[in-house]
Design a protein around this motif. Sequence first.
Motif, PDB file in Angstrom:
ATOM      1  N   ASP A   1       0.942  -0.951   0.242  1.00  0.00           N
ATOM      2  CA  ASP A   1       0.084   0.144   0.078  1.00  0.00           C
ATOM      3  C   ASP A   1       0.736   1.288  -0.038  1.00  0.00           C
ATOM      4  O   ASP A   1       0.471   2.562  -0.011  1.00  0.00           O
ATOM      5  CB  ASP A   1      -0.968   0.372   1.088  1.00  0.00           C
ATOM      6  CG  ASP A   1      -2.615  -1.483   1.040  1.00  0.00           C
ATOM      7  OD1 ASP A   1      -2.183  -1.588  -0.028  1.00  0.00           O
ATOM      8  OD2 ASP A   1      -2.837  -1.392   1.762  1.00  0.00           O
ATOM      9  N   PHE A   2       2.124   0.954  -0.169  1.00  0.00           N
ATOM     10  CA  PHE A   2       3.385   2.095   0.317  1.00  0.00           C
ATOM     11  C   PHE A   2       3.524   2.601  -1.722  1.00  0.00           C
ATOM     12  O   PHE A   2       3.659   1.859  -2.268  1.00  0.00           O
ATOM     13  CB  PHE A   2       4.106   2.496   0.963  1.00  0.00           C
ATOM     14  CG  PHE A   2       3.351   2.116   2.038  1.00  0.00           C
ATOM     15  CD1 PHE A   2       3.488   3.027   3.095  1.00  0.00           C
ATOM     16  CD2 PHE A   2       2.955   0.766   3.244  1.00  0.00           C
ATOM     17  CE1 PHE A   2       2.644   3.029   4.889  1.00  0.00           C
ATOM     18  CE2 PHE A   2       2.658   0.731   3.808  1.00  0.00           C
ATOM     19  CZ  PHE A   2       2.107   1.971   5.073  1.00  0.00           C
ATOM     20  N   THR A   3       4.296   3.546  -1.268  1.00  0.00           N
ATOM     21  CA  THR A   3       5.253   4.182  -2.659  1.00  0.00           C
ATOM     22  C   THR A   3       5.965   5.202  -1.950  1.00  0.00           C
ATOM     23  O   THR A   3       6.611   4.916  -1.285  1.00  0.00           O
ATOM     24  CB  THR A   3       4.095   4.962  -3.735  1.00  0.00           C
ATOM     25  OG1 THR A   3       3.076   4.329  -4.111  1.00  0.00           O
ATOM     26  CG2 THR A   3       5.303   6.076  -4.689  1.00  0.00           C
TER      27      THR A   3
ATOM     28  N   ALA B   1       9.517   7.818   7.355  1.00  0.00           N
ATOM     29  CA  ALA B   1       8.451   7.279   6.076  1.00  0.00           C
ATOM     30  C   ALA B   1       7.512   6.618   6.275  1.00  0.00           C
ATOM     31  O   ALA B   1       7.641   5.513   7.476  1.00  0.00           O
ATOM     32  CB  ALA B   1      10.034   6.702   5.143  1.00  0.00           C
ATOM     33  N   PRO B   2       6.264   7.011   5.954  1.00  0.00           N
ATOM     34  CA  PRO B   2       5.785   5.999   6.242  1.00  0.00           C
ATOM     35  C   PRO B   2       5.434   4.108   5.841  1.00  0.00           C
ATOM     36  O   PRO B   2       4.877   3.502   6.162  1.00  0.00           O
ATOM     37  CB  PRO B   2       4.539   6.486   4.858  1.00  0.00           C
ATOM     38  CG  PRO B   2       4.469   7.858   5.096  1.00  0.00           C
ATOM     39  CD  PRO B   2       5.983   8.184   4.843  1.00  0.00           C
ATOM     40  N   LEU B   3       6.312   4.054   5.301  1.00  0.00           N
ATOM     41  CA  LEU B   3       7.009   2.527   5.255  1.00  0.00           C
ATOM     42  C   LEU B   3       7.225   1.758   6.581  1.00  0.00           C
ATOM     43  O   LEU B   3       6.693   1.074   6.784  1.00  0.00           O
ATOM     44  CB  LEU B   3       7.076   2.864   3.607  1.00  0.00           C
ATOM     45  CG  LEU B   3       8.329   1.191   3.838  1.00  0.00           C
ATOM     46  CD1 LEU B   3       7.307  -0.263   3.516  1.00  0.00           C
ATOM     47  CD2 LEU B   3       9.488   0.348   2.714  1.00  0.00           C
ATOM     48  N   TYR B   4       8.099   2.817   6.958  1.00  0.00           N
ATOM     49  CA  TYR B   4       8.957   2.698   7.746  1.00  0.00           C
ATOM     50  C   TYR B   4       7.693   2.803   9.171  1.00  0.00           C
ATOM     51  O   TYR B   4       8.331   1.915  10.359  1.00  0.00           O
ATOM     52  CB  TYR B   4      10.341   3.444   8.642  1.00  0.00           C
ATOM     53  CG  TYR B   4      11.209   1.893   7.922  1.00  0.00           C
ATOM     54  CD1 TYR B   4      11.794   1.585   8.946  1.00  0.00           C
ATOM     55  CD2 TYR B   4      12.169   2.134   6.657  1.00  0.00           C
ATOM     56  CE1 TYR B   4      13.234   0.878   7.990  1.00  0.00           C
ATOM     57  CE2 TYR B   4      12.378   2.003   5.990  1.00  0.00           C
ATOM     58  CZ  TYR B   4      13.499   0.629   7.164  1.00  0.00           C
ATOM     59  OH  TYR B   4      14.122   0.232   6.904  1.00  0.00           O
TER      60      TYR B   4
ATOM     61  N   VAL C   1       4.735  -8.086   6.471  1.00  0.00           N
ATOM     62  CA  VAL C   1       5.818  -8.277   7.931  1.00  0.00           C
ATOM     63  C   VAL C   1       5.911  -9.085   8.883  1.00  0.00           C
ATOM     64  O   VAL C   1       5.240  -9.428   9.659  1.00  0.00           O
ATOM     65  CB  VAL C   1       5.995  -7.068   8.840  1.00  0.00           C
ATOM     66  CG1 VAL C   1       6.964  -6.436   9.197  1.00  0.00           C
ATOM     67  CG2 VAL C   1       5.995  -5.817   7.790  1.00  0.00           C
ATOM     68  N   LEU C   2       6.985 -10.199   8.918  1.00  0.00           N
ATOM     69  CA  LEU C   2       7.128 -11.000   9.641  1.00  0.00           C
ATOM     70  C   LEU C   2       8.187 -11.193  10.676  1.00  0.00           C
ATOM     71  O   LEU C   2       7.420 -11.815  11.866  1.00  0.00           O
ATOM     72  CB  LEU C   2       7.471 -12.557   9.052  1.00  0.00           C
ATOM     73  CG  LEU C   2       6.542 -13.209   7.281  1.00  0.00           C
ATOM     74  CD1 LEU C   2       7.428 -14.215   6.922  1.00  0.00           C
ATOM     75  CD2 LEU C   2       5.427 -13.402   8.234  1.00  0.00           C
ATOM     76  N   GLU C   3       9.389 -10.333  10.454  1.00  0.00           N
ATOM     77  CA  GLU C   3      10.369 -10.684  11.719  1.00  0.00           C
ATOM     78  C   GLU C   3      11.186  -9.036  11.764  1.00  0.00           C
ATOM     79  O   GLU C   3      11.172  -8.701  10.841  1.00  0.00           O
ATOM     80  CB  GLU C   3      10.796 -11.722  11.997  1.00  0.00           C
ATOM     81  CG  GLU C   3      11.702 -12.075  13.501  1.00  0.00           C
ATOM     82  CD  GLU C   3      12.482 -13.542  13.039  1.00  0.00           C
ATOM     83  OE1 GLU C   3      13.181 -13.878  14.083  1.00  0.00           O
ATOM     84  OE2 GLU C   3      12.246 -14.260  11.885  1.00  0.00           O
ATOM     85  N   ARG C   4      11.231  -8.576  13.129  1.00  0.00           N
ATOM     86  CA  ARG C   4      12.474  -7.433  12.839  1.00  0.00           C
ATOM     87  C   ARG C   4      14.027  -8.262  13.277  1.00  0.00           C
ATOM     88  O   ARG C   4      13.206  -8.615  14.573  1.00  0.00           O
ATOM     89  CB  ARG C   4      11.895  -6.398  13.789  1.00  0.00           C
ATOM     90  CG  ARG C   4      12.945  -5.328  13.481  1.00  0.00           C
ATOM     91  CD  ARG C   4      12.840  -4.619  15.498  1.00  0.00           C
ATOM     92  NE  ARG C   4      11.645  -3.604  15.149  1.00  0.00           N
ATOM     93  CZ  ARG C   4      10.882  -2.396  14.916  1.00  0.00           C
ATOM     94  NH1 ARG C   4      12.039  -1.837  16.083  1.00  0.00           N
ATOM     95  NH2 ARG C   4      10.452  -1.800  14.549  1.00  0.00           N
TER      96      ARG C   4
ATOM     97  N   TYR D   1       4.776   2.270   9.234  1.00  0.00           N
ATOM     98  CA  TYR D   1       3.726   0.667   9.114  1.00  0.00           C
ATOM     99  C   TYR D   1       5.075  -0.519   9.393  1.00  0.00           C
ATOM    100  O   TYR D   1       4.251  -1.985  10.581  1.00  0.00           O
ATOM    101  CB  TYR D   1       3.876   1.006   7.367  1.00  0.00           C
ATOM    102  CG  TYR D   1       3.165  -1.064   7.168  1.00  0.00           C
ATOM    103  CD1 TYR D   1       2.283  -0.696   7.748  1.00  0.00           C
ATOM    104  CD2 TYR D   1       3.249  -1.738   7.043  1.00  0.00           C
ATOM    105  CE1 TYR D   1       0.921  -2.803   7.662  1.00  0.00           C
ATOM    106  CE2 TYR D   1       2.903  -3.101   6.522  1.00  0.00           C
ATOM    107  CZ  TYR D   1       1.545  -3.061   6.628  1.00  0.00           C
ATOM    108  OH  TYR D   1       0.999  -4.452   6.503  1.00  0.00           O
ATOM    109  N   LEU D   2       6.218  -0.867   9.192  1.00  0.00           N
ATOM    110  CA  LEU D   2       7.164  -1.433   9.262  1.00  0.00           C
ATOM    111  C   LEU D   2       7.389  -1.615  11.475  1.00  0.00           C
ATOM    112  O   LEU D   2       7.100  -2.740  11.786  1.00  0.00           O
ATOM    113  CB  LEU D   2       8.715  -1.507   8.818  1.00  0.00           C
ATOM    114  CG  LEU D   2       8.224  -1.712   7.188  1.00  0.00           C
ATOM    115  CD1 LEU D   2      10.015  -1.169   7.000  1.00  0.00           C
ATOM    116  CD2 LEU D   2       8.214  -3.317   6.900  1.00  0.00           C
TER     117      LEU D   2
END
Length: 161
Positions: free
Chosen positions: A7-9, A105-108, A139-142, A110-111
């Motif tokens: 869902d991100f750009t 950043a929006p992606l981050y 996203v499975l794991e950090r 979310y992560l």
Amino acid sequence: MPNSIYDFTVTDIQGNNISMSSFKGKVLLIVNTASQCGFTPQYKALEELYQSYSAKGFAVLGFPCNQFGAQEKENEAKISQFCEINFGVSFPLFSKIEVNGANAAPLYQYLKNTAKGVLGTEGIKWNFTKFLVDGEGNVLERFAPTTKPETLAPKIAKLLS
């Protein structure tokens, strides 16, 4: 509310907007990077993972960040050149971003919200924090900066099989 990373750009290191949906079906390792960090040699291991598994549907996505010890001072052209000359990086690199704070950043955002860190914290602690994402964009794991990329090979291989 985003349902997946698709869902991100994001903006690549050449300044092009890239929909994360272009990575649909690929297992991803998303990493915030820096050129002047003690963990910078991980670029070599990240590239080796990319070379080993890219033909099977894997990609490393590198997001330079200058928020930790000001260890990524260069502009995008110099970052790209540094990575290619010093580590032979051929995996996708993106524009320099912030991973923490109001301008993250929006992606981050979310992560960090999806895969919390130690003791349930959201904030990224340092350069070379890694997020493993499956082929459906989950996203499975950090993994901590100290986690050596090569130790993730079995998890990546399992997701690709």
